[in-house]
Write an enzyme that holds these catalytic residues in place. Structure first.
Site, PDB file in Angstrom:
ATOM      1  CB  CYS A 384      65.355 -54.860  58.706  1.00  0.00           C
ATOM      2  SG  CYS A 384      65.478 -55.482  57.014  1.00  0.00           S
ATOM      3  CB  ALA A 385      60.498 -56.292  58.794  1.00  0.00           C
TER       4      ALA A 385
END
Length: 439
Positions: A384-385
């Site tokens: 994810c980020a």
């Protein structure tokens, strides 16, 4: 390899042109005629614009948008793509004409008399055009929609570069023909990209998935972004001038707020190839730049992915040159530019999830299945980020579903040994517990 064209598209395109053409001239002409009789029409001109040159020859690219408008209906390969292209053009027209009526502006420069072919083309244009169709520029809004259609289908070189060059020249021509002031250009582009966002060429429409969020945290996050949008919008409106550029981050943050409150992860329009739609990239550009910088700053001291077990790695969203042949992506807001070989081999799976919000049980189940399937072929990166929360939850779900861990607590402990910085809140643990109860 391109998809085969659906039958009947030429007839469908002609139908749309017969509908949109008369509607364009009718609404455009009536708006100009009505505004010409008003006494409250102002103008918005920057001082530097008085040095803008008049290049008569650019009336040719200016006029060429009419031809490209029609040709754009020859490009769609499906009925859906055709209809959404037409609806984006129609929406751009409705938005621009409405603004001409609600907030009329006038073009203030006096164009000198011109002769020859260029002069004749200007005379024909002035036969139905008036200096009241300013912000947002309908010419630019339509150009954005048409340009996007051509860019999607014209791939061969040198035609692709020639296409981009000519489209850019059309954009410049609205200024060098003295048809528009500068403010009309970015506002027209904003209108065009908003129409493309409303009518994406594929996938669900934003309002089809729209519903008010039930999660209180989504509303809190939406409120924070809404405040940020307001803080950007206030100086833009109150101070004008260079402060008007703050309108872009205001729109960007406002759209993010709407995604959290109404549209969900789908509002970022991330495709199955990990890329955001053209409209999202431009509308959200200020936010995306901040989100990417934030992801890199938070993981600066630990940029590498960590193996949890059995070839499953946990980490931040990878750079373009990632060495992983399989990726499971939980990030909704940032693009994941996976190598073409990964995407074409179906080694990339995307399950977009809002940042700071726990994934739901159904999505975790799908992500866990994808991780297990891809893991059997090669090492897989779950990202994810930052690689600390959403992706960690997905890896925990995989550990539980595949029986490698008995419960959420054991799964979290195993992941934390590999990547100590993970952050799982009560909502994440609750979702994992529900998943464990179903497994």
């Amino acid at each position: 390899m391109s998809l085969p064209r659906e039958p009947g598209l030429i007839r469908r395109g002609v139908f749309w042109l017969l509908l949109l053409g008369p509607l364009f001239f009718l609404s455009y002409g009536l708006a100009n005629h009505y505004t010409a009789g008003r006494s409250d029409v102002g103008s918005l001109v920057f001082g530097w614009e008085h040095g803008m040159p008049l290049w008569p020859w650019t009336i040719i690219p200016y006029w060429s948008i009419d031809l490209l408008y029609g040709l754009s209906f020859l490009l769609p390969r499906t009925r859906q793509e055709m209809d959404r292209h037409a609806l984006a053009l129609l929406t751009a027209q409705v938005v621009s004409v409405s603004c001409f009526l609600l907030w009329p502006l006038r073009f203030t420069f006096e164009r000198p008399d011109l002769d020859g072919l260029f002069g004749w083309l200007f005379d024909v244009l002035m036969g139905f055009d008036k200096p009241f169709n300013q912000a947002p520029s309908l010419h630019i809004a339509l150009l954005v929609v048409i340009w996007t259609m051509f860019a999607r289908h014209v791939q061969r070189q040198p035609w692709r570069w020639l296409m981009h060059g000519w489209m850019a020249l059309i954009g410049v021509s609205v200024l060098t023909t003295w048809q528009h002031h500068f403010i009309d250009v970015p506002t027209g582009a904003l209108a065009g990209f908003a129409c493309l966002w409303l009518w994406p060429c594929q996938g669900r429409l934003p309002f089809q998935a729209a519903h008010l969020a039930q999660d209180a945290k989504r509303w809190r996050v939406a409120g924070c972004y809404a405040v940020g949008a307001l803080l950007c919008a206030l100086p833009a409106v109150a101070l004008g001038g260079i402060w008007l550029w703050l309108s872009w981050p205001a729109v960007s943050l406002g759209l993010v707020a709407l995604n959290y409150a109404v549209f969900g992860a789908g509002g970022f329009q991330k495709g199955v190839d990990g890329r955001l739609s053209n409209a999202s990239r431009w509308l959200l550009a200020p936010y995306l730049a901040g989100a990417w910088l934030n992801s890199r700053l938070w993981t600066k001291g630990h940029p590498q992915a960590d193996e949890v077990c059995d070839g499953v790695y946990l980490g931040r969203i990878p750079a373009r040159g990632t060495q992983f042949a399989a990726i499971v992506d939980l990030c909704a807001e940032l693009p994941c530019i996976a190598p073409t070989t990964v995407v074409s081999a179906v080694g990339y799976k995307c399950f977009p999830t809002l940042d700071l919000i726990a994934p739901d049980v159904a999505l975790l189940q799908q992500a866990a299945s994808a991780i297990e399937h891809l893991r059997t072929q090669s090492p897989v990166l779950v990202c994810c980020a930052l690689g600390y929360s959403r992706s960690a939850t997905a890896v925990a779900a995989w550990l539980i579903v595949t029986g490698r861990c008995n419960d959420a607590q054991q799964a979290e402990s195993l992941i934390r040994k590999a990547r100590p910085g993970i952050v799982l809140h009560s909502a994440h643990r609750q979702a994992l517990q529900q998943l464990g109860a179903q497994s």
